[in-house]
Design an enzyme around this catalytic site. Structure first.
Site, short mmCIF file in Angstrom:
data_model
loop_
_atom_site.label_atom_id
_atom_site.label_comp_id
_atom_site.label_asym_id
_atom_site.label_seq_id
_atom_site.Cartn_x
_atom_site.Cartn_y
_atom_site.Cartn_z
N GLU A 160 0.85 -1.18 0.00
CA GLU A 160 0.00 0.00 0.00
C GLU A 160 0.89 1.24 0.00
O GLU A 160 1.89 1.26 0.74
CB GLU A 160 -0.90 0.03 1.24
CG GLU A 160 -1.90 1.18 1.15
CD GLU A 160 -2.90 1.21 2.31
OE1 GLU A 160 -2.77 0.42 3.25
OE2 GLU A 160 -3.81 2.04 2.23
N ALA A 192 1.85 0.04 10.74
CA ALA A 192 1.57 -1.36 10.46
C ALA A 192 0.72 -1.45 9.20
O ALA A 192 0.20 -0.44 8.72
CB ALA A 192 0.82 -2.00 11.62
N GLU A 237 -2.28 -3.88 7.05
CA GLU A 237 -3.34 -4.88 7.23
C GLU A 237 -3.41 -5.97 6.17
O GLU A 237 -4.48 -6.54 5.95
CB GLU A 237 -4.69 -4.14 7.27
CG GLU A 237 -5.17 -3.54 5.92
CD GLU A 237 -4.83 -2.06 5.71
OE1 GLU A 237 -3.87 -1.57 6.35
OE2 GLU A 237 -5.51 -1.41 4.91
N ASN A 238 -2.30 -6.31 5.49
CA ASN A 238 -2.31 -7.36 4.46
C ASN A 238 -3.17 -8.54 4.89
O ASN A 238 -3.08 -9.00 6.03
CB ASN A 238 -0.89 -7.85 4.23
CG ASN A 238 0.09 -6.71 4.12
OD1 ASN A 238 -0.06 -5.86 3.26
ND2 ASN A 238 1.06 -6.68 5.02
N GLU A 256 -5.43 -2.70 12.72
CA GLU A 256 -5.14 -3.58 11.58
C GLU A 256 -6.11 -4.75 11.54
O GLU A 256 -6.57 -5.15 10.48
CB GLU A 256 -3.69 -4.08 11.62
CG GLU A 256 -2.62 -2.99 11.73
CD GLU A 256 -2.76 -1.86 10.73
OE1 GLU A 256 -3.26 -2.09 9.60
OE2 GLU A 256 -2.39 -0.71 11.08
N GLU A 307 -9.92 4.14 6.16
CA GLU A 307 -9.10 4.62 7.28
C GLU A 307 -9.90 5.40 8.32
O GLU A 307 -9.74 5.18 9.52
CB GLU A 307 -7.91 5.44 6.77
CG GLU A 307 -6.92 4.63 5.93
CD GLU A 307 -6.34 3.41 6.64
OE1 GLU A 307 -6.49 3.29 7.86
OE2 GLU A 307 -5.74 2.55 5.95
#
Ligand code: TRP
Ligand code: ZN
Length: 872
Positions: free
Chosen positions: A130, A271, A273-274, A307, A329
């Site tokens: 991202e 961090a 969030e994959n 996340e 977000e």
């Protein structure tokens, strides 16, 4: 293909159109090597249009090895290659709608200091995609509305990289020649490529599990550098709490059989969030009481939650395009704030959210990079992961929550998921779901997504004793800018409380909906003029202009039911004195203030809340309410106010310090430390208490009984030493450095402290710190801890009239421009806000910006901000 011009051209929301091709499946095979990793990507494509359009794939810093369509290799004449695009013209594509493209590329992870795409963090391989990092891994339709099913085979040396991770479930693994092995992962949920992740390395793993409300078992795994296992416990507990909270609050369950978190030291942000494989900055995973502060603990829990919550708000339902970033977000920040509020004190959590908003987001919204929470024009997407998109975005969701209420909000969320699960959608889609579920007309409310700037609300009150009526008149103004010549009236929820003269518990509260430029409300049946508490819970992200006298503020502080209002009234009083002292250093602070503080300290109230009441508005918060800020006068004013309070409340501060220090209830230790350290900060302004700072440092950091050591208390003492450049400082810094030299996250704290020392030789010290063997601009945490801490926490020297502070910052930004443009671009924030300062500072800051703009090979990240800052 003339790429250079279009590469640096901004993109516009208004130009959105769907892609000409979609991708059904992606089959990746990635052979890892430090300097030459090979990526084979097999894409099954589906043409959407009539066959007249070329296939344009994004790609940056890639070496193309081969390109095959169906089973036919393409020659160089059959495609075009630029620095950013691979273009395959219609004449080179099959006539069928479905075809297969196989692309082989090579990349150099070792040289990747920008930390986007595939890079090395220490010994491990790791990815960050991202917003637009996947194009540095392979040629692809790198946009969030292209969602595909990924299968990923990772190949690497077995000894160096025993763990090979990617998204989804492990479906195959095996041994290969040359001491290599492979693992194949399959993610059943179609996703945009920004959620792709790969990690390879050797780790310690903390494992646990979670049973979802429908009875499915989920394996939880946290991967940390060897030796750090014990420090992952808090992260694991936080993850389990988050999973429970999302089930209980929103009925949302986790959807895969495994959830992995990997902690790495080299990371640009907090961090990521994959899907099924979060990658974290180790700062938001690792903690134990010796090396982490109470706020580290709080932040770890919040980021883990954030996340995790993205799995539904971001991953299952994602963004159509990057202009919609706040869709995921703003909503996810709101969710993590609600979670934190429930896990801890909701009053204190809200106060801390508001502090961030007022000190930083308001400044951003008043500066040259001001943008609506849904931006309309973007040059570098990385520049829009902002306080505006995140924090103001969360405030907008919170206003919606306030306007329709908790039950309707939940129904709106349910409808949003029912409609859009598995899709890439817009902010309007979200609001429409909320409107349909609640029956509330939200058309005017949508303006919050397209207007920038902090709205100013002016309040006026009028009491008519004859009719026993009280009238409140509110007017609203949004700032006029070049991008926003004619802002319209917004739909603003204003929660108020009327406190009647009789006092006690005769408060009356109401939610007002301000929708016009000016509106009045009349309340009747009041025998005397009530005192109003405005903007309860900070119900809207606005600046309030309201001439409430000190006596009324004191009434609100004492009698309002809303805890936020009680706190805010105190802050308003303090802010008034800071402003007075900035203009007139000899201003006499009325004794009322000191009396109020003494009462506060002696109350048997929640200690965490008292601590918040005693913390002064920050430099930035004060600056955002002034024009032509003289930073030196402002710093001096804040110090003067601290001294005055310290002198006036000395006895109470000291006995409160001792009471907190001796308190033994383990579950209140965070609150006790918070209040104790606020008291210490005040007392450290009086020379007679300097011994207390030394004593606390010794006890917390150099204790014969190691279990008594505590990082919150050590750092609090050290920052008092640094602030007043106390005699013991250099010895303490040396001791701290020696003690923690092996612990990178604590060394970050040491660098930050060393950069915030208030001393005339700070510039010599900064030079020495840059040469420290453990300093490196390639490590974002380290760069931020030295450079960022100096620019943000040392205003006296950052703004010093010689301009050395600005020169120091600009010099480091120039180096970071080529090393890590994202980090460079974040650190420039205080410089581009130059227009809010007095002419002396303005001129010096602007000169540095002009020098920076002249850099050859300026990154788009810096270019976008410098152009905005230096426009007109
Ligand atoms: N989506 C991430 C989050 O909100 C933030 C993010 C965007 C990010 N780009 C990044 C994180 C680059 C790390 C690096 O949590
Ligand atoms: Zn996020």
């Amino acid at each position: 293909m003339s790429s250079t011009l279009s590469d640096t051209a901004p993109r516009f929301l208004a130009d959105y159109r769907p892609a000409d091709f979609t991708i059904k499946t992606v089959n990746l095979s990635i052979s890892l090597d430090d300097i030459c990793s090979q990526v084979v990507s097999v894409l099954t494509l589906v043409r959407q249009g009539d066959g007249s359009s070329a296939l344009q794939l994004n790609g940056e810093q890639l070496t193309l090895v081969s390109l095959v369509i169906d089973n036919q290799a393409l020659s160089k004449a059959q495609y075009e290659l630029s620095d950013t695009l691979l273009t395959i013209p219609p004449s080179s594509l099959p006539n069928r709608a479905n075809f297969v493209v196989t692309i082989t590329t090579e990349i150099n992870p070792q040289e990747n200091t920008a930390l986007e795409g595939l890079f090395k963090s220490g010994e491990a391989f790791c990815t960050q995609c991202e917003a637009e990092g996947f194009r540095r891994i392979s040629y692809y339709l790198d946009r969030p509305d292209v969602m595909a099913t990924f299968t990923t085979k990772v190949i690497a040396d077995k000894t160096l990289y025993p763990y090979l991770l990617s998204n989804g479930n492990k479906v195959a693994s095996g041994e290969l020649a040359d001491n290599k092995h492979f693992v194949t992962w399959h993610d059943p949920f179609p996703k945009p490529c920004y959620l792709f992740a790969l990690v390879a390395g050797d780790f310690d793993i903390l494992t646990d599990n979670f049973t979802t409300s429908s009875g499915r078992d989920v394996a939880l795994e946290i991967f940390v550098d060897k030796g750090n296992l014990a420090k992952a416990k808090h992260a694991m507990v936080s993850l389990q709490k988050s999973m429970t909270w999302d089930e209980e609050t929103f009925g949302l369950e986790y959807d895969l059989d495994i959830y992995m978190i990997v902690a790495v030291d080299f990371f640009n942000m907090g961090a990521m969030e994959n899907k099924g494989l979060n990658v974290f900055n180790s700062k938001y995973v690792l903690a134990d009481s010796q090396c982490a502060t109470d706020s580290d603990y709080f932040n770890i829990e919040a980021v883990i939650a954030h996340e995790y919550f993205h799995n539904w708000t971001g991953n299952r339902v994602t963004c159509r395009d990057w202009f919609q970033l706040s869709l995921k977000e703003g909503l996810t920040v709101f969710r993590d704030q609600q979670f934190s509020a429930q896990m801890h004190s909701s009053a204190v959590t809200r106060i801390q959210n508001v502090r961030v908003l007022r000190s930083q987001q308001f400044a951003e919204d008043a500066g040259p990079m001001a943008h609506p929470i849904r931006p309309e024009k973007v040059l570098e997407m990385n520049n829009f992961y902002t306080l505006t998109v995140y924090e103001k975005g969360a405030e907008v969701i919170r206003m919606l929550h306030t306007l329709i209420g908790v039950d309707k909000f939940r129904q709106g969320m349910d409808l949003y998921f029912a409609r859009f699960d598995g899709m890439a959608v817009t902010c309007d889609d979200f609001i429409n779901a909320m409107s349909d579920a609640s029956g509330k007309d939200l058309n005017q409310f949508k303006l919050w997504y397209s207007q920038s700037g902090t709205p100013v609300i002016k309040a006026q009150e009028y009491f008519d004793a004859k009719t026993q009526s009280y009238t409140l008149t509110l007017s609203q103004h949004s700032p006029v800018t070049t991008n926003q010549p004619a802002p319209q009236a917004l739909h603003i929820p204003i929660k108020i409380e009327l406190i009647s003269e009789a006092g006690e518990s005769s408060a009356y509260s109401e939610l007002l909906e301000l929708t016009q430029a000016e509106q009045s409300w009349t309340f009747t049946g009041l025998t005397a003029k009530p005192t109003i508490a405005m903007l309860c819970d900070f119900s809207a992200p606005v600046k309030l202009i309201f001439d409430q006298d000190d006596a009324s503020l004191l009434t609100v502080m004492k009698k309002a039911e809303n805890s936020f209002c009680r706190w805010d009234a105190g802050q308003k009083l303090l802010m008034g004195y800071i402003q007075q002292l900035t203009f007139n250093a000899d201003y006499d602070i009325p004794n009322d203030l000191v009396m109020a503080i003494n009462t506060m300290l002696s109350r048997d109230d929640d200690r965490a809340f008292i601590a918040e009441q005693l913390i002064l508005p920050s430099f930035d918060e004060a600056a955002s309410l002034m024009v032509d800020v003289n930073p030196i006068a402002l710093t001096r004013a804040i110090t003067r106010l601290m001294q005055t309070i310290a002198k006036g409340a000395e006895q109470q501060l000291f006995s409160c310090y001792q009471a907190c220090n001796q308190a033994s209830e383990a579950n209140h230790c965070v609150a006790n430390r918070a209040l104790k350290n606020v008291c210490l900060t005040y007392l450290s302004h009086l020379p007679e208490y300097h011994y207390l700072v030394t004593e606390q440092y010794q006890q917390a950091s150099n204790n014969a009984d190691v279990s008594q050591e505590n990082m919150t208390d050590s750092l609090a003492a050290l920052s008092c030493s640094a602030k007043h450049n106390l005699a013991g400082l250099s010895e303490q810094l040396q001791h701290f450095e020696h003690k923690w030299q092996q612990t990178s996250l604590v060394m970050d704290k040491w660098f930050a402290l060393s950069a915030s020392v208030s001393s005339d030789d700070i510039f010599t010290q900064l030079k020495r710190l840059l040469l420290h063997p453990q300093f490196s601009l390639k490590n974002p945490n380290r760069a931020r801890s030295l450079i960022g801490a100096f620019a943000m926490n040392n205003p006296k020297y950052f703004h010093c009239p010689t301009g050395q502070g600005y020169q120091f910052l600009a010099g480091q930004i120039a180096k970071l421009n080529s090393i890590n443009p994202q980090v460079a671009s974040r650190l420039i924030t205080p410089l581009i806000q130059y227009k809010s300062f007095a002419p002396t500072q303005q001129k010096l800051m602007k000169a540095e910006l002009i020098k920076l703009r002249a850099i050859a090979q300026l990154s788009n990240d810096l270019k976008e901000k410098l152009d905005a800052a230096l426009r007109d």
